[in-house]
Design a protein around this motif. Structure first.
Motif, short mmCIF file in Angstrom:
data_model
loop_
_atom_site.label_atom_id
_atom_site.label_comp_id
_atom_site.label_asym_id
_atom_site.label_seq_id
_atom_site.Cartn_x
_atom_site.Cartn_y
_atom_site.Cartn_z
N MET A 114 0.80 -1.22 0.00
CA MET A 114 0.00 0.00 0.00
C MET A 114 0.84 1.28 0.00
N ASP A 145 -4.87 -5.23 -4.71
CA ASP A 145 -4.58 -4.45 -3.51
C ASP A 145 -4.72 -5.27 -2.23
N TYR A 166 -6.71 2.00 -2.09
CA TYR A 166 -6.72 0.89 -1.13
C TYR A 166 -7.83 1.12 -0.10
#
Length: 582
Positions: free
Chosen positions: A128, A510, A540
């Motif tokens: 992330m 993700d 995300y």
């Protein structure tokens, strides 16, 4: 005759009541084993990154759940197997050995799983784009978990002692038959605990939350001032008064890009965008607030604009400024947006307790606006689009019986981060084309509705991996945005006992592939993720800010709109991102 190697000692009443349980440091062996399993499972990766303190709370609560499950499921073993080895449990030497081995194994399990979990958290942080945490620091998680875990058995013992005291009181003082007294005492304790939990903890917490967030709703964010443009609710000309709009409503009507800036960005003459809003205090009930919205649309001449967007608000009444400004930039201010508040609780709380209010308000507002809009001549009415994010998407969906009803009623629809309980979304997901994933499904070849987690999924023609869509996307278009790492999309009570398809298939872009489903544990993990869903970077969790301009261009762009125009809007919004709060 030789003496028994394990003579039975004289037992106290308390030890007699716990006769037949193998313990380790005073904890039931079977319960402890299950607690360790649940602790290890709770450390497995979930949808979002977790710091050591947050993870410690999750693991502590999960371990307690595991201990309770162990006590329940091990009852047959305790009843029929333990008595066969009970003679050894009475030897002090055996108990010392059992305690030592149990402590060593428990500590080894905790430390080993914490080290592995720390590496998993680093992987999520890296995925992330966040600063990776230090693995060794994650050991602090164990301290928090143990502190929570040891507290609950202590409370349990206290409740058992209270039950025995009540039984003695009933038997000795009130002359209740012993059998009845011992049967009644646990019931008395259970009722007392239930009353405390319901009246003190739950009711108190709910009231405290409403007081705290109600006070916040009465506030105004720094830099937000009352608008004086007649095109805005809350202005001096508006019947929807400024002081009644709530925290998020005031931010909404006061925000956005002005006509001078719009003209500078887009060129040509720009208008003041219409923003209409009703707060919880703007009118006494839902019906009155809907009438107020219609009056505001009339007053601001919103029906004369090129596009009218009905926006479903989130729990606090928030409308994502990225979505609102995207529409206004695309239409150079020749637009109107209408929204209505139904709660002031944070999204994750509203998601759990206020869903019925969201659907009732969405149904009432959209139905009323659509009725007025449908009475206008087709060549004079604005383009009608519905938009909703999070619980707002459920609110916006509520007015429609099915996908066909939705497409017959509007000129486009965008639903962002839809909760798993959304009825239309769930129906489309369940009927997705064979071989496509739950995380990013294809429905009817992508002909009328599509799903996207990034810009690559928004292609209209050609191969659209992983959809492999080759059909055109017909108007009016319906689009859902959903990330594989968004807990609001994937949370469901069924996680307690059933593995969902999205955890049986390959992860999306993700989410890391190491996440697994474990009964009970995964439910608590994803529940905890709800509280942090919106604080993730764009792309995300429940943050779709980077994708919303492209999504709105896909479903609601004006004629002649180009990819370069969308890029210009996106860059404008990205440059202003530091000035916005979620």
């Amino acid at each position: 005759m030789s003496a028994s190697p394990c003579p039975t000692p004289v037992q106290s009443e308390e030890s007699a009541n716990e006769r037949g349980s193998i313990t380790v440091v005073g904890l039931d062996l079977f319960g402890l084993v299950f607690a360790l399993f649940f602790f290890a499972w709770s450390l497995s990766p979930s949808l979002l990154p977790r710091d050591w303190l947050f993870q410690g709370i999750i693991s502590g609560v999960t371990s307690v759940s595991g201990y309770g499950a162990g006590l329940l499921l091990a009852f047959p073993l305790r009843r029929w197997v333990e008595p066969l080895v009970f003679w050894c449990t009475q030897q002090r030497r055996f108990q010392v050995v059992a305690d030592t081995i149990g402590i060593v194994l428990a500590l080894s399990t905790v430390v080993a799983t914490l080290l592995v979990a720390g590496n998993w958290q680093r992987d999520i942080d890296t995925l992330m784009g966040m600063p990776p945490m230090v693995t060794v620091a994650y050991l602090r998680t164990g301290v928090v978990s143990v502190a929570i875990f040891v507290t609950v058995p202590g409370l349990s013992r206290g409740l058992r002692r209270a039950a025995r005291w009540i039984a003695r009181l009933l038997s000795e003082r009130l002359r209740v038959p012993p059998a009845v007294a011992h049967a009644s005492a646990p019931v008395v304790v259970a009722v007392a605990v239930a009353a405390v939990v319901n009246e003190v903890i739950l009711t108190g917490s709910s009231e405290a939350a409403r007081r705290v967030f109600g006070a916040q709703n009465n506030g105004t964010q720094p830099g937000v001032v009352q608008p004086f443009e007649a095109e805005r609710s809350g202005s001096p000309e508006s019947a929807s008064r400024w002081e009644t709009l709530g925290l998020q409503g005031r931010s909404f009507v006061a925000g956005g890009v002005g006509p001078a800036e719009l003209a500078k960005i887009n060129g040509g003459r720009a208008q003041v965008p219409v923003r209409v809003y009703a707060g919880l205090e703007s009118a006494p009930d839902t019906a009155a607030r809907v009438r107020l919205i219609l009056d505001e649309l009339d007053r601001t001449r919103a029906w004369d604009r090129r596009i009218l967007v009905v926006a479903g608000a989130t729990g606090t009444g928030w409308i994502n400024p990225v979505a609102a400004e995207s529409i206004e930039l695309m239409y150079n201010g020749d637009s109107a947006i209408a929204a209505m508040q139904y709660s002031f609780l944070p999204s994750w709380i509203s998601f759990l307790v206020d869903r019925s209010a969201a659907t009732a308000v969405g149904d009432a507002l959209i139905t009323a606006i659509h009725q007025r809009w449908s009475e206008m001549p087709e060549d004079r009415r604005p383009r009608l689009v519905v938009y909703g994010e999070s619980l707002g998407s459920q609110s916006a969906e509520a007015a429609y019986g099915d996908l066909s009803d939705l497409r017959r009623s509007v000129d486009g629809a965008l639903f962002v981060g839809p909760p798993n309980s959304n009825r239309l979304w769930r129906d489309v997901e369940d009927r997705r084309d064979p071989g496509t994933t739950e995380v990013l499904p294809t429905y009817a070849g992508g002909l009328v509705v599509r799903f996207a987690s990034n810009r690559n999924n928004l292609a209209v023609l050609g191969t659209n991996s992983p959809h492999a869509i080759t059909e055109p996307w017909l108007q009016p278009r319906v689009l859902y945005l959903q990330h594989a790492s968004d807990p609001i999309v994937w949370w469901s009570p069924e996680l307690l006992w059933s593995r969902p398809d999205w955890l049986a298939e390959a992860p999306g872009d993700d989410r890391i592939g190491a996440m697994r489903w474990y009964p009970i544990v995964t439910f608590w993990q994803v529940t905890a993720d709800l509280t942090r869903a919106q604080s993730q970077p764009p792309g995300y969790g429940h943050n779709y800010d980077d994708l919303i301009p492209y999504a709105l261009a896909a479903v609601a762009a004006p004629p002649g709109w180009t990819a370069a125009d969308t890029q210009r809007v996106s860059q404008t919004l990205e440059a202003d991102a530091p000035n916005r709060s979620r």
